[in-house]
Structures are given as C-alpha cells and as structure tokens.
Design a protein around this motif. Structure first.
Motif, short mmCIF file in Angstrom:
data_model
loop_
_atom_site.label_atom_id
_atom_site.label_comp_id
_atom_site.label_asym_id
_atom_site.label_seq_id
_atom_site.Cartn_x
_atom_site.Cartn_y
_atom_site.Cartn_z
N ARG A 153 -3.76 7.99 6.80
CA ARG A 153 -5.24 8.21 6.68
C ARG A 153 -5.85 7.06 5.84
O ARG A 153 -6.92 6.93 5.76
CB ARG A 153 -5.75 9.45 6.51
CG ARG A 153 -5.01 9.95 5.15
CD ARG A 153 -5.52 11.56 4.74
NE ARG A 153 -4.79 11.92 3.71
CZ ARG A 153 -3.64 12.68 3.95
NH1 ARG A 153 -2.88 12.64 4.90
NH2 ARG A 153 -3.18 13.05 2.70
N ASP A 154 -4.77 6.36 5.22
CA ASP A 154 -5.28 5.36 3.99
C ASP A 154 -4.59 4.03 4.55
O ASP A 154 -3.48 3.84 4.34
CB ASP A 154 -5.02 5.73 2.91
CG ASP A 154 -5.14 5.01 1.85
OD1 ASP A 154 -5.71 3.61 1.98
OD2 ASP A 154 -5.01 5.14 0.53
N SER A 155 -5.48 2.95 4.86
CA SER A 155 -5.11 1.86 5.40
C SER A 155 -4.16 0.97 4.33
O SER A 155 -3.18 0.39 4.34
CB SER A 155 -5.92 0.81 6.14
OG SER A 155 -7.10 0.43 4.97
N GLY A 156 -4.86 1.02 3.05
CA GLY A 156 -4.07 0.70 1.78
C GLY A 156 -2.80 1.22 1.63
O GLY A 156 -1.72 0.40 1.30
N ALA A 157 -2.66 2.57 1.92
CA ALA A 157 -1.11 3.09 1.65
C ALA A 157 -0.37 2.67 2.79
O ALA A 157 0.89 2.49 2.62
CB ALA A 157 -1.42 4.60 1.66
N TYR A 158 -0.69 2.53 3.98
CA TYR A 158 -0.17 1.96 5.10
C TYR A 158 0.37 0.47 4.93
O TYR A 158 1.63 0.43 5.09
CB TYR A 158 -0.87 2.15 6.32
CG TYR A 158 -0.17 1.48 7.75
CD1 TYR A 158 0.51 2.40 8.44
CD2 TYR A 158 -0.41 0.24 7.95
CE1 TYR A 158 1.31 2.10 9.37
CE2 TYR A 158 -0.04 -0.34 9.21
CZ TYR A 158 0.86 0.36 9.76
OH TYR A 158 1.40 -0.09 10.86
N MET A 159 -0.33 -0.13 4.38
CA MET A 159 0.00 -1.68 4.12
C MET A 159 1.07 -1.79 2.97
O MET A 159 2.09 -2.67 3.05
CB MET A 159 -1.25 -2.53 3.83
CG MET A 159 -2.07 -2.67 5.04
SD MET A 159 -1.19 -3.38 6.52
CE MET A 159 -0.66 -4.93 5.76
N ARG A 160 0.81 -0.78 2.21
CA ARG A 160 1.94 -0.72 0.96
C ARG A 160 3.32 -0.48 1.51
O ARG A 160 4.25 -0.99 1.38
CB ARG A 160 1.63 0.21 0.01
CG ARG A 160 0.58 0.15 -1.13
CD ARG A 160 1.05 -1.38 -1.96
NE ARG A 160 1.22 -1.07 -3.34
CZ ARG A 160 1.68 -2.00 -4.11
NH1 ARG A 160 1.35 -3.31 -4.06
NH2 ARG A 160 1.78 -1.59 -5.48
N CYS A 161 3.49 0.58 2.56
CA CYS A 161 4.66 0.92 3.26
C CYS A 161 5.15 -0.42 4.02
O CYS A 161 6.26 -0.59 4.10
CB CYS A 161 4.24 1.96 4.07
SG CYS A 161 3.99 3.63 3.22
N VAL A 162 4.39 -0.98 4.69
CA VAL A 162 4.70 -1.85 5.59
C VAL A 162 5.05 -3.30 4.73
O VAL A 162 6.36 -3.93 5.17
CB VAL A 162 3.60 -2.35 6.36
CG1 VAL A 162 3.89 -3.83 7.38
CG2 VAL A 162 3.03 -1.43 7.51
N GLN A 163 4.47 -3.40 3.65
CA GLN A 163 4.97 -4.49 3.07
C GLN A 163 6.37 -4.25 2.25
O GLN A 163 7.01 -5.21 2.24
CB GLN A 163 3.80 -4.84 1.88
CG GLN A 163 3.95 -6.12 1.03
CD GLN A 163 3.21 -6.33 -0.01
OE1 GLN A 163 2.35 -5.28 -0.56
NE2 GLN A 163 2.72 -7.44 -0.40
N ALA A 164 6.50 -3.06 1.73
CA ALA A 164 7.58 -2.71 1.07
C ALA A 164 8.81 -2.81 2.10
O ALA A 164 10.00 -3.06 1.85
CB ALA A 164 7.54 -1.31 0.54
N ALA A 165 8.73 -2.23 3.37
CA ALA A 165 9.70 -2.24 4.50
C ALA A 165 10.02 -3.79 4.70
O ALA A 165 11.32 -4.03 5.12
CB ALA A 165 9.18 -1.60 5.80
N ARG A 166 9.07 -4.90 4.99
CA ARG A 166 9.16 -6.09 5.10
C ARG A 166 10.26 -6.72 3.96
O ARG A 166 11.18 -7.58 4.08
CB ARG A 166 8.20 -6.83 5.38
CG ARG A 166 7.39 -6.51 6.64
CD ARG A 166 6.11 -7.21 6.66
NE ARG A 166 5.50 -7.12 7.89
CZ ARG A 166 4.23 -7.66 8.16
NH1 ARG A 166 3.45 -7.80 7.17
NH2 ARG A 166 3.69 -7.12 9.41
N TYR A 167 9.90 -6.39 2.71
CA TYR A 167 10.62 -6.84 1.57
C TYR A 167 12.12 -6.23 1.60
O TYR A 167 13.06 -6.94 1.39
CB TYR A 167 10.04 -6.52 0.08
CG TYR A 167 8.82 -7.04 -0.19
CD1 TYR A 167 8.75 -8.43 0.12
CD2 TYR A 167 7.58 -6.56 -0.88
CE1 TYR A 167 7.41 -9.44 -0.34
CE2 TYR A 167 6.66 -7.26 -1.14
CZ TYR A 167 6.58 -8.74 -0.85
OH TYR A 167 5.29 -9.44 -1.53
N ILE A 168 12.08 -5.15 1.96
CA ILE A 168 13.30 -4.31 2.01
C ILE A 168 14.35 -5.22 3.06
O ILE A 168 15.51 -5.46 2.83
CB ILE A 168 13.51 -2.93 2.11
CG1 ILE A 168 13.11 -2.23 1.24
CG2 ILE A 168 14.91 -2.41 2.85
CD1 ILE A 168 12.62 -0.57 1.59
#
Length: 89
Positions: free
Chosen positions: A64-79
């Motif tokens: 429900r929060d695009s900012g939280a979603y982007m944090r997850c996606v960005q972190a997964a990409r870094y991993i």
C-alpha cells in the motif's frame, strides 16, 4: 480512534528510525571492492544481511506504500548484485 492514530504514528516513527539505523550501519561497512580474500565473503554477507533487513522492515507496507515497495525492490537488487561478487578465490 485516537489510540489507532497514535499507534500508526508510533509505527511510522519506528519504521523511520529503524530505516535510518540500517542505513547508518550500511554506511559504516567497507565497500565490497575494497577488500579481498577471506574477508570479502564476510563483507558481502554483512551487506546482504543489512539489505535484507530493509526488506523485512518495509515488506509489511509495500503493498500500500510505493515508497516501501521501492525500498524492497532496491534492496533486492542490491542483494542480487552483491551475490554476483562471490567468486571462487
């Protein structure tokens, strides 16, 4: 109703503080390309665990929060990128 608003405010504050603490921790880690040998795996693992912490922190709000979603996606990409640094040395 007031207690519900207070709870959300408190939770949002907790998430912001935790996010900031994780970010500060990551900023203290050496860059992966600045180390070699046996310590490199430990540095990569430390980075991966920190970024996984970002995912765990933000995953509840990601739908429900695009900012939280982007944090997850960005972190997964870094991993994924970090795991590409593992080599047979």
């Amino acid at each position: 109703m007031t207690s519900h608003i207070f709870l959300i405010s408190t939770l949002d504050d907790y998430v912001r503080r935790a996010d900031s603490a994780i970010f500060e921790f990551v900023s203290t880690l050496p860059a992966v390309d600045s180390v070699s040998g046996p310590i490199k795996a430990s540095v990569i693992s430390s980075h991966v665990m920190a970024y996984f912490a970002f995912i765990r922190l933000h995953q509840l709000n990601a739908q429900r929060d695009s900012g939280a979603y982007m944090r997850c996606v960005q972190a997964a990409r870094y991993i994924a990128e970090l795991l590409g640094n593992f080599t047979m040395e």
